[in-house]
Design a protein around this motif. Structure first.
Motif, mmCIF file in Angstrom:
data_model
loop_
_atom_site.group_PDB
_atom_site.id
_atom_site.type_symbol
_atom_site.label_atom_id
_atom_site.label_comp_id
_atom_site.label_asym_id
_atom_site.label_seq_id
_atom_site.Cartn_x
_atom_site.Cartn_y
_atom_site.Cartn_z
ATOM 1 N N UNK A 40 65.279 108.343 41.613
ATOM 2 C CA UNK A 40 64.805 108.048 42.950
ATOM 3 C C UNK A 40 65.466 108.930 44.006
ATOM 4 N N UNK A 41 66.328 109.861 43.573
ATOM 5 C CA UNK A 41 67.015 110.701 44.542
ATOM 6 C C UNK A 41 66.050 111.547 45.367
ATOM 7 N N UNK A 42 64.904 111.906 44.794
ATOM 8 C CA UNK A 42 63.948 112.721 45.538
ATOM 9 C C UNK A 42 62.872 111.875 46.202
ATOM 10 N N UNK A 43 63.094 110.559 46.262
ATOM 11 C CA UNK A 43 62.171 109.649 46.939
ATOM 12 C C UNK A 43 62.850 109.043 48.158
ATOM 13 N N UNK A 44 62.036 108.569 49.066
ATOM 14 C CA UNK A 44 62.553 107.900 50.262
ATOM 15 C C UNK A 44 62.438 106.389 50.070
ATOM 16 N N UNK A 45 63.548 105.696 50.234
ATOM 17 C CA UNK A 45 63.565 104.238 50.108
ATOM 18 C C UNK A 45 63.327 103.630 51.488
ATOM 19 N N UNK A 46 62.125 103.084 51.676
ATOM 20 C CA UNK A 46 61.766 102.496 52.976
ATOM 21 C C UNK A 46 62.046 100.998 52.919
ATOM 22 N N UNK A 47 62.932 100.522 53.777
ATOM 23 C CA UNK A 47 63.197 99.086 53.797
ATOM 24 C C UNK A 47 63.173 98.541 55.219
ATOM 25 N N UNK A 48 63.450 97.250 55.338
ATOM 26 C CA UNK A 48 63.197 96.478 56.561
ATOM 27 C C UNK A 48 61.702 96.531 56.884
ATOM 28 N N UNK A 49 60.907 96.368 55.826
ATOM 29 C CA UNK A 49 59.458 96.435 55.968
ATOM 30 C C UNK A 49 58.904 95.088 56.422
ATOM 31 N N UNK A 50 58.235 95.078 57.538
ATOM 32 C CA UNK A 50 57.617 93.831 58.014
ATOM 33 C C UNK A 50 56.367 94.170 58.820
ATOM 34 N N UNK A 51 55.311 93.403 58.553
ATOM 35 C CA UNK A 51 54.040 93.571 59.250
ATOM 36 C C UNK A 51 53.578 92.213 59.765
ATOM 37 N N UNK A 52 52.702 92.238 60.749
ATOM 38 C CA UNK A 52 52.163 90.979 61.276
ATOM 39 C C UNK A 52 50.642 91.099 61.431
ATOM 40 N N UNK A 53 50.015 89.962 61.435
ATOM 41 C CA UNK A 53 48.576 89.888 61.655
ATOM 42 C C UNK A 53 48.257 88.543 62.299
ATOM 43 N N UNK A 54 47.277 88.475 63.178
ATOM 44 C CA UNK A 54 46.947 87.191 63.829
ATOM 45 C C UNK A 54 46.275 86.224 62.847
ATOM 46 N N UNK A 55 46.548 84.951 63.034
ATOM 47 C CA UNK A 55 45.884 83.898 62.249
ATOM 48 C C UNK A 55 44.666 83.429 63.046
ATOM 49 N N UNK A 56 43.487 83.780 62.546
ATOM 50 C CA UNK A 56 42.250 83.427 63.252
ATOM 51 C C UNK A 56 41.823 82.007 62.932
ATOM 52 N N UNK A 57 42.029 81.604 61.670
ATOM 53 C CA UNK A 57 41.712 80.232 61.257
ATOM 54 C C UNK A 57 42.892 79.682 60.481
ATOM 55 N N UNK A 58 43.475 78.563 60.918
ATOM 56 C CA UNK A 58 44.693 78.030 60.284
ATOM 57 C C UNK A 58 44.465 77.720 58.801
ATOM 58 N N UNK A 59 45.552 77.720 58.023
ATOM 59 C CA UNK A 59 45.433 77.404 56.591
ATOM 60 C C UNK A 59 44.822 76.027 56.356
ATOM 61 N N UNK A 60 43.851 75.992 55.431
ATOM 62 C CA UNK A 60 43.224 74.717 55.065
ATOM 63 C C UNK A 60 44.068 73.989 54.030
ATOM 64 N N UNK A 61 44.765 74.760 53.177
ATOM 65 C CA UNK A 61 45.634 74.164 52.156
ATOM 66 C C UNK A 61 47.023 73.928 52.734
ATOM 67 N N UNK A 62 47.662 72.887 52.266
ATOM 68 C CA UNK A 62 49.008 72.551 52.739
ATOM 69 C C UNK A 62 50.002 73.615 52.274
ATOM 70 N N UNK A 63 50.869 74.014 53.175
ATOM 71 C CA UNK A 63 51.925 74.968 52.850
ATOM 72 C C UNK A 63 53.263 74.244 52.899
ATOM 73 N N UNK A 64 53.996 74.280 51.793
ATOM 74 C CA UNK A 64 55.325 73.682 51.758
ATOM 75 C C UNK A 64 56.330 74.745 52.193
ATOM 76 N N UNK A 65 56.595 74.771 53.490
ATOM 77 C CA UNK A 65 57.513 75.777 54.032
ATOM 78 C C UNK A 65 58.942 75.508 53.569
ATOM 79 N N UNK A 66 59.703 76.579 53.371
ATOM 80 C CA UNK A 66 61.113 76.432 52.973
ATOM 81 C C UNK A 66 61.932 75.887 54.137
ATOM 82 N N UNK A 67 61.633 76.344 55.325
ATOM 83 C CA UNK A 67 62.313 75.801 56.505
ATOM 84 C C UNK A 67 61.441 76.015 57.734
ATOM 85 N N UNK A 68 61.590 75.131 58.702
ATOM 86 C CA UNK A 68 60.819 75.184 59.946
ATOM 87 C C UNK A 68 61.747 74.873 61.110
ATOM 88 N N UNK A 69 61.599 75.646 62.178
ATOM 89 C CA UNK A 69 62.416 75.421 63.377
ATOM 90 C C UNK A 69 61.537 75.530 64.608
#
Length: 348
Positions: free
Chosen positions: A105-134
Motif C-alpha cells: 500500500x506504499x504507492x496508494x493513498x489512504x483516505x480516512x475521516x471519510x464521512x458523507x451526508x444526504x437528506x432524509x426525504x421520507x423517515x424510516x418505516x422500519x424500527x431502528x435500534x440506535x446504539x445511542x441517542x442524545x
C-alpha cells in the motif's frame, strides 16, 4: 470454545473489540446483555480475529489495557462460520498491522475521516435500534448506529431537528490509486453510496440525491525516515497542511490538500521525467559544446590563415617598395629622367 458462540454474539464481540473496548469490559457488556461466556473463550475468539487479519492492536502507552481496531478486511464470512478453513492470510501483502509502514500500500493513498451526508426525504418505516441517542438543548436529536457491512464498520448518524432531517455516514478508510486520486470524489461518493443504499433498503426510507462530503478527509502515506526527522525539527506542520500521525502504530504523513497528496503520488514519475529531461539536456549541451568547439577551431584556423596572408601581403609590399627604390637608383645612374604625366608633372 468459539463454536459455542452464535453468529450474532460473534458479530457483537467483533464490533465491541473493533471499537476499542478492552476485553475485560467486553465481558461486562456481554453480561449486561445476558450473554455469558468465559474469559478463555473470548481470548481464543479474539486471537482468531487477529490471526485472520480482522483486528489489529492499537498502540498504547504505559500500562493501559490492550485495545484493538478494525482492519480493511471484511469479517462477515468469518463471523458466520469461523471454523471454515481460511486461506492463509499474508500480512506482508495486505499492508495491515504493519509496523514500519512498508507494504504493497506504499504507492496508494489512504483516505480516512471519510464521512458523507444526504437528506432524509421520507423517515424510516422500519424500527431502528440506535446504539445511542442524545438530544441537545436546541432541540436537535442525534442518533448513532454502527453496522458491519461488506466494506467494514460503518457508523450511521441521524441528525434531526424541526427544520433538518439528514443522515451522516462515517465510512472505513479507503485506499486509492494514483489514477483514482485524480478523480477521487466520484470514487468516494460511489463508496459512500453503497452504505447509503443499504440503509435505505434496510430501514425502508427515502434518501435524497447523491451524497455530499460532511467533512474534508485526510490523505495519508507511510512516512519515510527523512520525514520523521523533518517532523522532529518542526518542518512538517499543520500550518503547511501536513502532519505526522502515529496513531496506527507506525508513522504516516497526512495531507489536508488532495493536490499535495496527488503530487506526492506522482513524485516518482515526475522525478523519472525530470531525469530523462536532464539526460536529454545534457546530450543537447554536449552537442552544442562540440559544435561551438568545432567553430572555435575553425575560427582559429582562419585566424592563422589570415595572419599568414597578412604576413605575405606585408612581405609583398616590402618587396614592391624595394623594387621601386632599386628602379629609381638605376634610373639615376643611367640619367634617365623620371617619368612624367600629361601635365608634365613627375610621376611619384
Amino acid at each position: 470454545m468459539v463454536k459455542k458462540l452464535t453468529y450474532n454474539q460473534r458479530k457483537l464481540i467483533y464490533k465491541l473489540l473493533a471499537d476499542g473496548t478492552p476485553q475485560c469490559n467486553v465481558l461486562k457488556l456481554l453480561k449486561k446483555k445476558h450473554i455469558s461466556i468465559d474469559k478463555s473463550t473470548l481470548s481464543r475468539f479474539t486471537k482468531k480475529l487477529i490471526e485472520n487479519g480482522y483486528l489489529k492492536e492499537k498502540p498504547r502507552y504505559g500500562k493501559k489495557p490492550i485495545i484493538y481496531m478494525a482492519t480493511e478486511r471484511n469479517p462477515d464470512n468469518f463471523l458466520k462460520n469461523p471454523r471454515k478453513k481460511n486461506v492463509a492470510f499474508n500480512w506482508r501483502k495486505s499492508g495491515i498491522d504493519k509496523i514500519n509502514g512498508k507494504s504493497m500500500f506504499d504507492n496508494l493513498c489512504n483516505v480516512h475521516l471519510l464521512s458523507f451526508w444526504t437528506p432524509i426525504l421520507r423517515p424510516p418505516a422500519s424500527e431502528i435500534k440506535w446504539d445511542n441517542t442524545a438530544t441537545w438543548k436546541n432541540g436537535v436529536t442525534i442518533s448513532d448506529k454502527k453496522v458491519v457491512l461488506d466494506i467494514g464498520i460503518v457508523t450511521f448518524r441521524r441528525i434531526k431537528s424541526p427544520n433538518v432531517d439528514k443522515l451522516v455516514v462515517f465510512l472505513p478508510e479507503r485506499y486509492l490509486s494514483k489514477d483514482e486520486m485524480k478523480q477521487y470524489m466520484p470514487v468516494l461518493k460511489n463508496y459512500a453510496y453503497k452504505a447509503i443504499s443499504w440503509f435505505q433498503k434496510q430501514y425502508k426510507c427515502e434518501l435524497g440525491g447523491l451524497p455530499e462530503l460532511y467533512q474534508k478527509p485526510h490523505f495519508a502515506f507511510p512516512a519515510e525516515m527523512e520525514e520523521k526527522q523533518l517532523a522532529k525539527h518542526g518542518l512538517i506542520t499543520t500550518e503547511l497542511g501536513t502532519r505526522l500521525d502515529e496513531s496506527k502504530g507506525f508513522p504516516e504523513v497526512e495531507y489536508d490538500d488532495d493536490t499535495l497528496a496527488l503530487y506526492r503520488m506522482e513524485a516518482p514519475q515526475r522525478i523519472l521525467m525530470l531525469e530523462e529531461k536532464i539526460i536529454k539536456m545534457e546530450e543537447t549541451m554536449n552537442e552544442i559544446i562540440e559544435s561551438v568547439s568545432m567553430q572555435i577551431e575553425m575560427i582559429e584556423k582562419h585566424s592563422e590563415m589570415i595572419e599568414k596572408t597578412l604576413g605575405m601581403v606585408g612581405e609583398l609590399t616590402a618587396s614592391v617598395e624595394r623594387l621601386g627604390q632599386n628602379t629609381a637608383h638605376i634610373a639615376e645612374m643611367l640619367n634617365i629622367p623620371p617619368p612624367r604625366n600629361d601635365d608634365g608633372m613627375e610621376v611619384q
